[in-house]
Design an enzyme around this catalytic site. Structure first.
Site, PDB file in Angstrom:
ATOM      1  N   LYS A 103      -8.475  -2.333   1.209  1.00  0.00           N
ATOM      2  CA  LYS A 103      -8.415  -1.404   2.333  1.00  0.00           C
ATOM      3  C   LYS A 103      -9.232  -0.147   2.060  1.00  0.00           C
ATOM      4  O   LYS A 103      -9.675   0.529   2.998  1.00  0.00           O
ATOM      5  CB  LYS A 103      -6.970  -1.056   2.672  1.00  0.00           C
TER       6      LYS A 103
ATOM      7  N   HIS B 132     -10.918  -3.387  13.097  1.00  0.00           N
ATOM      8  CA  HIS B 132      -9.819  -4.052  12.397  1.00  0.00           C
ATOM      9  C   HIS B 132      -9.373  -5.221  13.263  1.00  0.00           C
ATOM     10  O   HIS B 132      -8.462  -5.118  14.069  1.00  0.00           O
ATOM     11  CB  HIS B 132      -8.677  -3.066  12.170  1.00  0.00           C
TER      12      HIS B 132
ATOM     13  N   LYS C 180      -2.163 -12.327  15.315  1.00  0.00           N
ATOM     14  CA  LYS C 180      -3.617 -12.179  15.155  1.00  0.00           C
ATOM     15  C   LYS C 180      -4.206 -13.304  14.306  1.00  0.00           C
ATOM     16  O   LYS C 180      -5.188 -13.942  14.698  1.00  0.00           O
ATOM     17  CB  LYS C 180      -3.928 -10.819  14.527  1.00  0.00           C
ATOM     18  N   THR C 181      -3.602 -13.547  13.153  1.00  0.00           N
ATOM     19  CA  THR C 181      -4.111 -14.592  12.261  1.00  0.00           C
ATOM     20  C   THR C 181      -3.852 -15.976  12.846  1.00  0.00           C
ATOM     21  O   THR C 181      -4.733 -16.838  12.857  1.00  0.00           O
ATOM     22  CB  THR C 181      -3.456 -14.469  10.865  1.00  0.00           C
TER      23      THR C 181
ATOM     24  N   ARG D 107       0.828  -1.203   0.000  1.00  0.00           N
ATOM     25  CA  ARG D 107       0.000   0.000   0.000  1.00  0.00           C
ATOM     26  C   ARG D 107       0.864   1.256   0.000  1.00  0.00           C
ATOM     27  O   ARG D 107       2.020   1.225   0.404  1.00  0.00           O
ATOM     28  CB  ARG D 107      -0.937   0.008   1.207  1.00  0.00           C
TER      29      ARG D 107
ATOM     30  N   ARG E 174       1.548 -12.370  -1.155  1.00  0.00           N
ATOM     31  CA  ARG E 174       0.229 -12.611  -0.562  1.00  0.00           C
ATOM     32  C   ARG E 174      -0.639 -13.492  -1.454  1.00  0.00           C
ATOM     33  O   ARG E 174      -0.375 -13.665  -2.639  1.00  0.00           O
ATOM     34  CB  ARG E 174      -0.504 -11.290  -0.310  1.00  0.00           C
TER      35      ARG E 174
ATOM     36  N   SER F 101       0.765  -6.246  12.671  1.00  0.00           N
ATOM     37  CA  SER F 101       1.524  -7.288  11.981  1.00  0.00           C
ATOM     38  C   SER F 101       2.577  -7.905  12.905  1.00  0.00           C
ATOM     39  O   SER F 101       3.291  -7.195  13.613  1.00  0.00           O
ATOM     40  CB  SER F 101       2.208  -6.679  10.756  1.00  0.00           C
TER      41      SER F 101
ATOM     42  N   ASP G 192      -9.875 -10.372   9.400  1.00  0.00           N
ATOM     43  CA  ASP G 192      -9.312  -9.027   9.324  1.00  0.00           C
ATOM     44  C   ASP G 192     -10.273  -7.871   9.615  1.00  0.00           C
ATOM     45  O   ASP G 192      -9.884  -6.896  10.244  1.00  0.00           O
ATOM     46  CB  ASP G 192      -8.704  -8.814   7.936  1.00  0.00           C
TER      47      ASP G 192
END
Length: 529
Positions: free
Chosen positions: A198, A217, A239-240, A55, A319, A235, A254
């Protein structure tokens, strides 16, 4: 449906419209017309995003408009763009798209709850972009497409064509601009597909609080008894990984919204990092990379088409985008009841935050607004010791309202639903990075299990000074010494005191930005020196 049913100012749809194609058709177009495209050995479409492989937050703009100017948190995240400059960018994007031989349209939904979902239309010139958004948005049924009508929001993606640097408000050849009044997003000068994902989240982050519901988020999962947990984290915090639990259903990885009746996922798919991906470490993601998925910027064998996930020659931000139903334990439709537990994840490389602490409502607000984690030495050039990073509400680049608005809404939800909030540190123990060791993943998983089983709700707690946190005296399958960083610390007590005071000062300095809109209770919930 015919092209005549689409009305987008200035775009010539005659004879080249490719609307709501199947993944198979999009594969065929991508392979024929887009250099660098291939099919992986497992059937995923491999695509490249050009020069931009991530991004471009510095090039994001929000249009200053009468109806929204007082709502937006203006500053480094939301930089103002004039209506005239947005119109110039829109005209530039339209003129480019009108030169293309093929124009792709994808119609989808953002939000699984019909009461709050919005209709999103994507206009683009690359089959890769259309397939990406086919995965990331919620795919309408044929019946829903028939009655789709006019969208609530349109993305005009002319990313292959640069912005005009001389247009007022531009700082480079890249521009990602959102107009809430025109209900449009215009992309110029970047082909990175994540800008669209996003962008939709940014729009929902504005519209949902305006509708009285809270956009988040976070990842989200559900236990066998229907108990829902939310996981916040930047990051590298886990979390994942920690929300992907074989004993629980995945609602989403997400983006979510918390309503009066429960939670729903905003997206129809997942966008997972693939650097160093393996079937052993993350089997669910590894096996989701099949026909219909999109792999970005990966290196693969020309002969076998086997992807080398360890190769970061193009970027470390490799990704894959895939539909949520490719995850075996996904809950579809992606909705759940009211959350019972909220987990704020941090990776503290200073080694002084506890592996788990139970937060008061005021502390929950303080740490939610702070959004702390730490970079470690070696991850970026010039970083030689742990470096604190703060991202408001664990998602600062996507906030539209002031962070305190989201925090106040969260506080109300927590109060109404009697939610337990936990600070879980997946970072270092026994010393800072370079001296201590990263807290074992099995200990972090045991802590999450203890939260879900109710063990930690009923545990005995002791006060952890400076940060004034309540830490448990015991957790099943976690050594007692690990639970208290002052006990686990391998250096001197003076070193420990210096380090915890240093981190506390960083927290206090960061929070000054929000102190004017925070209550005295929230300010007092931070570390005390």
């Amino acid at each position: 449906m015919s092209a005549e049913t689409i009305h987008t100012e200035g775009i010539d749809f005659a004879g080249k419209l490719r609307r709501n194609l199947s993944p198979s058709q999009l594969y065929e177009d991508a392979l024929r017309h887009e250099p660098g495209t291939a099919i992986s050995s497992t059937g995923a479409l491999i695509a490249t995003s050009g020069k931009k492989t991530g991004r471009s937050p510095r090039d994001k703009r929000v249009v200053e408009e009468p109806s929204t100017v007082d709502d937006v948190w203006w500053g480094p995240v939301n930089k103002k763009l004039s209506e005239e400059s947005f119109s110039a960018n829109y005209e530039r994007a339209v003129n480019y798209l009108n030169t293309r031989d093929r124009l792709y349209v994808f119609d989808g939904y953002a939000g699984w709850d019909p009461k709050y979902r919005i209709k999103v239309r994507v206009l683009c010139a690359r089959a890769y972009h259309a397939l990406f958004m086919n995965n990331m948005l919620i795919r309408p049924t044929p019946e829903e497409l028939e009655s789709f009508g006019e969208p609530d929001f349109t993305i005009v993606n002319a990313g292959q064509f640069p912005a005009n640097r001389f247009t007022s408000g531009m700082t480079s050849g890249t521009s990602v601009a959102i107009s809430f009044e025109r209900k449009q997003m215009v992309i110029l000068g970047t082909e990175y597909a994540g800008e669209m994902k996003k962008g939709v989240f940014t729009v929902m982050h504005y519209l949902m609080p305006k509708a009285g519901v809270l956009s988040l988020h976070s990842s989200c999962n559900e236990g066998p008894e229907g108990d829902v947990s939310l996981f916040f984290g930047l990051s590298g915090t886990g979390k994942t990984t920690l929300s992907a639990d074989p004993q629980r259903l995945l609602i989403g990885d997400d983006e979510h919204v918390w309503t009066e009746s429960g939670v729903f996922n905003i997206e129809g798919g997942c966008y997972a990092k693939t650097i160093d991906l393996s079937a052993e470490k993350e089997p669910e993601i590894f096996n989701a990379i099949r026909f219909g998925s999109v792999l970005e910027n990966v290196i693969y064998s020309e002969a076998s088409r086997v992807v080398d996930y360890t190769d970061c020659s193009i970027t470390e931000n490799t990704r894959c985008a895939y539909p949520i139903e490719y995850i075996p334990n996904a809950k579809v439709p992606c909705v759940g009841g009211k959350p019972q537990n909220i987990v704020l994840l941090t990776c503290d490389a200073f080694g002084v935050l506890p592996p788990v602490a139970k937060l008061t409502p005021a502390q929950a607000m303080y740490h939610f607004i702070s959004g702390y984690t730490a970079k470690i030495a070696g991850t970026e050039e010039g970083v030689t010791e742990p470096e604190a990073t703060f991202s408001a509400c664990f998602g600062q680049p996507f906030l539209v309202w002031h962070p305190v608005k989201y925090a106040q809404m969260l506080a109300q939800k927590m109060q109404e639903n009697n939610v337990n909030v936990w600070l879980v540190n997946t970072g270092w123990s026994g010393g800072a990075y370079g001296v201590g060791k990263r807290i074992s993943l099995k200990y972090s998983r045991a802590i999450i299990d203890a939260i879900h089983s109710g063990e930690l709700r009923d545990a005995e707690y002791t006060n952890y000074g400076v940060f004034n946190l309540q830490i448990p005296t015991a957790v099943s399958n976690v050594p007692a010494k690990v639970l208290d960083p002052s006990q686990a610390w391998s250096g001197s007590s003076e070193e420990f005191a210096d380090t915890i005071f240093k981190l506390a000062h960083l927290f206090q300095a960061n929070f000054k930005e929000y102190a004017d809109k925070a209550t005295p209770e929230i300010i007092a919930a931070g570390p005390q020196l």
